[in-house]
Design an enzyme around this catalytic site. Sequence first.
Site, PDB file in Angstrom:
ATOM      1  N   ASP A 141       0.416   0.735   5.540  1.00  0.00           N
ATOM      2  CA  ASP A 141       1.563   1.600   5.843  1.00  0.00           C
ATOM      3  C   ASP A 141       2.431   1.679   4.597  1.00  0.00           C
ATOM      4  O   ASP A 141       2.639   0.661   3.928  1.00  0.00           O
ATOM      5  CB  ASP A 141       2.383   1.058   7.020  1.00  0.00           C
ATOM      6  CG  ASP A 141       3.420   2.073   7.476  1.00  0.00           C
ATOM      7  OD1 ASP A 141       3.008   3.074   8.097  1.00  0.00           O
ATOM      8  OD2 ASP A 141       4.615   1.891   7.183  1.00  0.00           O
TER       9      ASP A 141
HETATM   10  C1  LIG Z   1       4.961   8.077  -1.631  1.00  0.00           C
HETATM   11  C2  LIG Z   1       3.645   8.705  -1.300  1.00  0.00           C
HETATM   12  C3  LIG Z   1       3.147   8.694   0.001  1.00  0.00           C
HETATM   13  N1  LIG Z   1       1.937   9.304   0.259  1.00  0.00           N
HETATM   14  C4  LIG Z   1       1.386   9.350   1.640  1.00  0.00           C
HETATM   15  C5  LIG Z   1       0.405   8.218   1.909  1.00  0.00           C
HETATM   16  C6  LIG Z   1       0.384   8.168   3.403  1.00  0.00           C
HETATM   17  O1  LIG Z   1      -0.610   9.071   3.867  1.00  0.00           O
HETATM   18  C7  LIG Z   1       1.767   8.669   3.795  1.00  0.00           C
HETATM   19  C8  LIG Z   1       2.582   7.519   4.350  1.00  0.00           C
HETATM   20  O2  LIG Z   1       2.475   7.550   5.748  1.00  0.00           O
HETATM   21  P1  LIG Z   1       1.814   6.341   6.548  1.00  0.00           P
HETATM   22  O3  LIG Z   1       2.461   6.288   7.877  1.00  0.00           O
HETATM   23  O4  LIG Z   1       1.783   5.110   5.702  1.00  0.00           O
HETATM   24  O5  LIG Z   1       0.282   6.737   6.701  1.00  0.00           O
HETATM   25  P2  LIG Z   1      -0.321   7.985   7.477  1.00  0.00           P
HETATM   26  O6  LIG Z   1       0.433   8.233   8.742  1.00  0.00           O
HETATM   27  O7  LIG Z   1      -0.429   9.120   6.501  1.00  0.00           O
HETATM   28  O8  LIG Z   1      -1.789   7.512   7.793  1.00  0.00           O
HETATM   29  P3  LIG Z   1      -2.199   6.241   8.672  1.00  0.00           P
HETATM   30  O9  LIG Z   1      -0.936   5.709   9.320  1.00  0.00           O
HETATM   31  O10 LIG Z   1      -3.196   6.777   9.658  1.00  0.00           O
HETATM   32  O11 LIG Z   1      -2.806   5.273   7.686  1.00  0.00           O
HETATM   33  O12 LIG Z   1       2.414   9.140   2.613  1.00  0.00           O
HETATM   34  C9  LIG Z   1       1.194   9.943  -0.730  1.00  0.00           C
HETATM   35  O13 LIG Z   1       0.120  10.511  -0.457  1.00  0.00           O
HETATM   36  N2  LIG Z   1       1.668   9.936  -2.013  1.00  0.00           N
HETATM   37  C10 LIG Z   1       2.864   9.355  -2.358  1.00  0.00           C
HETATM   38  O14 LIG Z   1       3.257   9.402  -3.535  1.00  0.00           O
END
Ligand SMILES: Cc1cn([C@H]2C[C@H](O)[C@@H](COP(=O)(O)OP(=O)(O)OP(=O)(O)O)O2)c(=O)[nH]c1=O
Length: 179
Positions: A67
């Site tokens: 997360d």
């Molecule tokens: C800060 C940042 C976040 N992110 C994304 C990664 C995660 O997909 C999202 C954070 O949300 P999360 O809730 O961590 O993850 P998710 O809901 O996308 O997927 P899951 O819970 O099923 O694992 O933000 C990027 O792609 N690049 C970045 O620079």
Amino acid sequence: MFILASQSPRRKELLKQIVPEFITIPAQINERETPFTKPADYVQTLARRKGEQVAAQNPTATVLSADTVVSFQETIYGKPQDRQDAAAVLRQLSGQTHQAYTGVWLTKDGQVQQTVVKTDVTFWSLSDQMIETYLDQNEYQDKAGAYGIQGAGNLLVEKINGDFYNVVGLPISTIARML
Ligand SMILES: Cc1cn([C@H]2C[C@H](O)[C@@H](COP(=O)(O)OP(=O)(O)OP(=O)(O)O)O2)c(=O)[nH]c1=O
């Protein structure tokens, strides 16, 4: 069997760099049930809840979950509600250094390991025009902190101190040492 408990396409791409074969099973949890605490505790709790939920359905599998949040001045930023929310977040982060935290949870051969990795991210000073131009690309929508450092969001970033992939959402060099 190796399961990535995530629906994030970015996490799937990153994990391919260190694990040749795995399947993805998104966790079905309500992230809002977890109260905001300190960012490291928050992402650790959510990663654990995601992993435990999928591991309970697949008790013999190796399960990895994660997360990611952005944190600045005691405020935790998950995914933006809408474009206005995203604009407000980027204005908060403009010209400042914030932290990206990713909590990781792994169960393998009956052993649970968990960790949190932090990366400092410094944004350039962002004009309203720069923010609107970035938001027009719609990259912000499913990203914690309303930016994707691996995409056009990289133009917002002056420098980082720490693991780049941790900001994207999976600190694979740390995870490789856990496997
Ligand atoms: C800060 C940042 C976040 N992110 C994304 C990664 C995660 O997909 C999202 C954070 O949300 P999360 O809730 O961590 O993850 P998710 O809901 O996308 O997927 P899951 O819970 O099923 O694992 O933000 C990027 O792609 N690049 C970045 O620079």
